[in-house]
Write an enzyme that holds these catalytic residues in place. Structure first.
Site, PDB file in Angstrom:
ATOM      1  N   GLY A 132       0.884   2.492  -1.523  1.00 54.69           N
ATOM      2  CA  GLY A 132       1.815   1.731  -0.687  1.00 54.69           C
ATOM      3  C   GLY A 132       3.217   2.298  -0.758  1.00 54.69           C
ATOM      4  N   SER A 134       4.912   4.548   2.277  1.00 57.62           N
ATOM      5  CA  SER A 134       5.620   4.660   3.562  1.00 57.62           C
ATOM      6  C   SER A 134       5.859   3.296   4.206  1.00 57.62           C
ATOM      7  CB  SER A 134       4.800   5.505   4.537  1.00 57.62           C
ATOM      8  OG  SER A 134       4.679   6.812   4.063  1.00 57.62           O
ATOM      9  N   SER A 166      -3.619   4.525   4.082  1.00 58.07           N
ATOM     10  CA  SER A 166      -5.019   4.903   4.264  1.00 58.07           C
ATOM     11  C   SER A 166      -5.906   4.020   3.410  1.00 58.07           C
ATOM     12  CB  SER A 166      -5.228   6.372   3.881  1.00 58.07           C
ATOM     13  OG  SER A 166      -4.528   7.193   4.782  1.00 58.07           O
ATOM     14  N   GLU A 252      -0.516  14.448  -7.044  1.00 58.44           N
ATOM     15  CA  GLU A 252      -0.967  14.250  -5.670  1.00 58.44           C
ATOM     16  C   GLU A 252      -0.900  15.542  -4.867  1.00 58.44           C
ATOM     17  OE1 GLU A 252       0.946  10.904  -3.790  1.00 58.44           O
ATOM     18  OE2 GLU A 252       0.317  11.561  -1.797  1.00 58.44           O
TER      19      GLU A 252
END
Lengths: 385, 327
Positions: A132, A134, A166, A252
């Protein structure tokens, strides 16, 4: 001299080699009915059954302590499982984010209760996470986040909107980045915090689908309207959200998912070209393979750095920047060799894979930090920003 | 520290005037003598063979340094030739040496030609690959047929052999692979120098009231250059490791990506310099001309791409990924 060290990754140990062979067998059995078109979804494939099987077989939480359901194996053993999953086109979406970054963040910053609750579920392939970060007015400029959490007794009350999340519609948890301080001009990065939010049991949270260019539903908008999150679900210290998020990003950005997104197209291309005796095909595939082999080495090098607790933010940004260029170039390279009309719903494997890849490739230099943001990070690492 | 010793050595003997003479094809004999006196020709051999006994990482550091300093002498070639000669059990070079493939042996006589050998007229001997065997050919064994040049201005002569061949010895590994791996490290070193010069130039050159490096468009080009350097460095390491285990496909992969980085990196560095980068009075040209030279030597891009591409196609769709992880 401007040195950007990429230390040589260690040679594969006997344990790594054995694991690779064992895991290839596992994947062959698990994925025997998966079509090339399905495999080309790469890490957007979401299958809870597959993730549970991964957990049961001991392939999740591989480096974590055994007390949390982990397996205390090396970072390089985990790397084998990750890269082999992607290369085989396994549907890893239901454990991907949790295994890659949410779990490691919880291990690093979580309370004992948070670790005891969540890590065993992730290692069992039963807890799917999403990211969580953007927001509508905070994309690349993450510090402009506006979603706000206000302390109210034993809870926080959260209001705001997250975007491009997503798998929010499928996942169980989100690690929410939001503002807990005043958020004045002097306090952009400070005054932010992270929360573990239960997606299925949070009053005041609504999730709305956003259909992407390819017609698929991965993205969501998460709307928090005075949503109540227990105060003991604050992850790490209040006000330390920015530092925590930044440490997540090296994990990431450096993995093999940053250059293997179109590997199924490359394999299908080889299947078509193997029947030809084409000098141009040989030369092109040689050059492509060289790029892939070197990206893999750079990525394993960052794994070695992260394993040694070195700061690899700059190196990770380089891997993702160069990696996205590679995986995005493959459709055009394929088009120089084989004529086919791309169609993700085509019966033919090649046209189907090409169609899916052409439609999804634009996102690869957006997700996880845009190309422009990455180059800014690299420039800062070079001392010119 | 070995690197510091070499930096001082090159500082002392390769000043701008000397480098400019080398770019005209002049042999820097005094510099060579000093380099040889410091043991560099044997650097890649083990301690007991008179070498430096370097680790893989140290070997890479030395070879990159030769590239970073654009040393206009066949130092890397001599190191590689001695590594091959030692592995084959042949006598080592007693001066500068070269690496070449070519010629034919019939009736105990070596004849034929080898093309574009670096500094062929100045070499003491050649490590020559003929039909899978290695020969230590002394200088008296060839004459200069054609005096050609690299883009750096250094000689690359085509030579004609006439030598009563000895037995030679089995080649330890492919000679072009040896040369290609060495060049990959030199390319990485030259890109280090190109990035350093480009950072220094864009940080000090002021246009529109601010240093070029303050412009985002310039910053992003610098980031791309850093990416090419990273790829070249990793590619060289990959090629070096593959060479050590005799894996030609791995050498091909590393060599190819380094060759690609050479061109990409030289373009960015030159563009970021503006016109000054296109002159001989500013040092960037030494590195760009070396990059454009080295990327096409010891089997060109097509040679290595074809070798690796054939292996990929032979592996097939299912065998492709296992092949990649073996590189």
């Amino acid at each position: 001299m401007t040195a950007i060290p990429f230390p040589s990754p260690p040679a594969d140990t006997a344990a790594v080699t054995a694991l690779r062979s064992e895991f290839r067998g596992f994947l062959a059995e698990q994925l025997k009915d998966r079509t090339p078109r399905q495999r080309s979804d790469n890490w957007y494939g979401f299958d809870r059954g597959f993730s549970r099987a991964m957990g049961q077989a001991g392939y999740l939480g591989m480096t974590w302590p055994k007390q949390y359901g982990g397996h205390e194996r090396s970072a390089f053993e985990r790397y084998v499982v990750v890269e082999e999953s992607l290369a085989a086109g396994a549907p890893v979406g239901a454990h991907w984010i949790a295994d890659r970054q949410s779990g490691p963040s919880i291990i690093k910053y979580g309370t004992q209760a948070q670790k005891d609750l969540l890590l065993p579920q992730i290692a069992a392939g039963q807890a799917a996470f999403c990211i969580g970060m953007s927001e509508p007015d905070s994309g690349s400029d993450l510090a402009a986040t506006r979603t706000r959490a206000i302390r109210d007794g034993d809870n926080y009350r959260i209001t705001g909107t997250k975007l491009w999340t997503s798998f929010a519609h499928e996942a169980d948890w989100v690690i929410l980045f939001c503002r807990t301080g005043s958020g004045g001009p002097a306090e952009r990065q400070a005054g932010t915090s992270q929360f573990l939010v239960d997606l299925k049991n949070t009053p005041g949270l609504t999730i709305r689908p956003i259909i992407d260019l390819a017609g698929q539903h991965h993205f969501n908008e998460m709307h928090f309207e005075d949503a109540i999150v227990p105060a003991d679900m604050l992850l790490g210290a209040e006000g330390q959200g920015w530092e925590q998020v930044m440490s997540e990003l090296a994990f990431e950005r450096s993995g093999p998912e940053r250059f293997l997104s179109s590997i199924e197209l490359l394999k299908q291309l080889i299947a078509v070209l193997a029947a030809r005796d084409s000098d141009f095909a040989q030369i092109t595939l040689g050059r492509v393979t060289a790029r892939l082999a070197v990206l893999r080495r750079l990525s394993r090098s960052v794994t070695a750095m992260l394993h040694d607790k070195a700061d690899a933010g700059l190196q990770a940004a380089i891997v993702k920047d160069v990696g996205a260029l590679f995986e995005q170039a493959l459709p055009d390279i394929a088009r120089e060799l084989v004529d086919a009309e791309p169609d993700p719903r085509a019966a033919a494997a090649y046209a189907g894979v090409l169609g899916n890849i052409v439609l999804n490739a634009p996102s690869w230099s957006l997700r996880g930090g845009t190309r422009e943001i990455l180059r800014g990070i690299i420039a800062r690492g070079l001392g010119v920003r | 520290m070995l690197a510091d010793m070499l930096e001082r050595l090159f500082d002392a003997h390769l000043d701008d005037a000397a480098l400019a003479r080398a770019a005209q094809g002049e042999w820097l004999g005094a510099a060579w003598d000093e380099i040889a006196a410091n043991g560099l020709p044997l650097a890649l051999l083990s301690d007991d063979r008179g070498g430096f006994g370097l680790s893989a990482a140290e070997t890479g550091e030395v070879l990159r340094l030769l590239g970073r300093r654009a040393v206009p002498l066949p130092v890397a070639e001599t190191m590689a030739a001695n590594r091959l000669l030692a592995a084959a059990g042949l006598p080592l070079a007693e001066g500068a040496a070269g690496l070449a493939e070519g010629g034919t042996i019939a009736g105990g006589r070596l004849t034929g030609t080898a093309s574009r050998v670096a500094w062929a007229d100045k070499l003491e001997c050649l490590a020559l690959s003929v039909g899978g065997r290695l020969y230590r050919v002394p200088r008296a064994g060839w004459t200069i047929a054609e005096a050609e040049h690299a883009l750096t201005g250094e000689p690359r002569e085509t030579i004609t052999f006439d030598w009563a061949a000895d037995e030679g010895a089995p080649l330890a590994h492919d000679l072009l692979a040896e040369g290609a791996a060495i060049r990959a490290f030199q390319i990485a070193g030259a890109l280090e120098a190109a990035l350093d010069l480009t950072l220094a130039h864009t940080s000090t050159r002021v246009q529109f009231g601010k240093p070029l490096a303050r412009f985002q468009a310039v910053q992003h080009e610098l980031a791309k250059l850093a990416g090419e350097l990273a790829c070249a460095t990793a590619a060289a390491d990959l090629a070096g490791e593959a060479l050590a285990r005799g894996d030609l496909a791995g050498v091909a992969a590393g060599s190819l990506r380094a060759r690609e980085a050479a061109g990409n990196g030289a373009s960015i560095a030159t563009q970021m310099h503006g016109a000054i980068g296109f002159t001989r009075e500013y040092p960037l040209h030494r590195h760009t001309t070396a990059l454009w030279t080295w990327r096409d030597e010891f089997g060109g891009q097509v040679h290595w791409a074809r070798l690796l591409g054939k292996a990929a196609l032979a592996a097939g769709a299912d065998g492709y990924w296992p092949m990649v992880t073996s590189l």
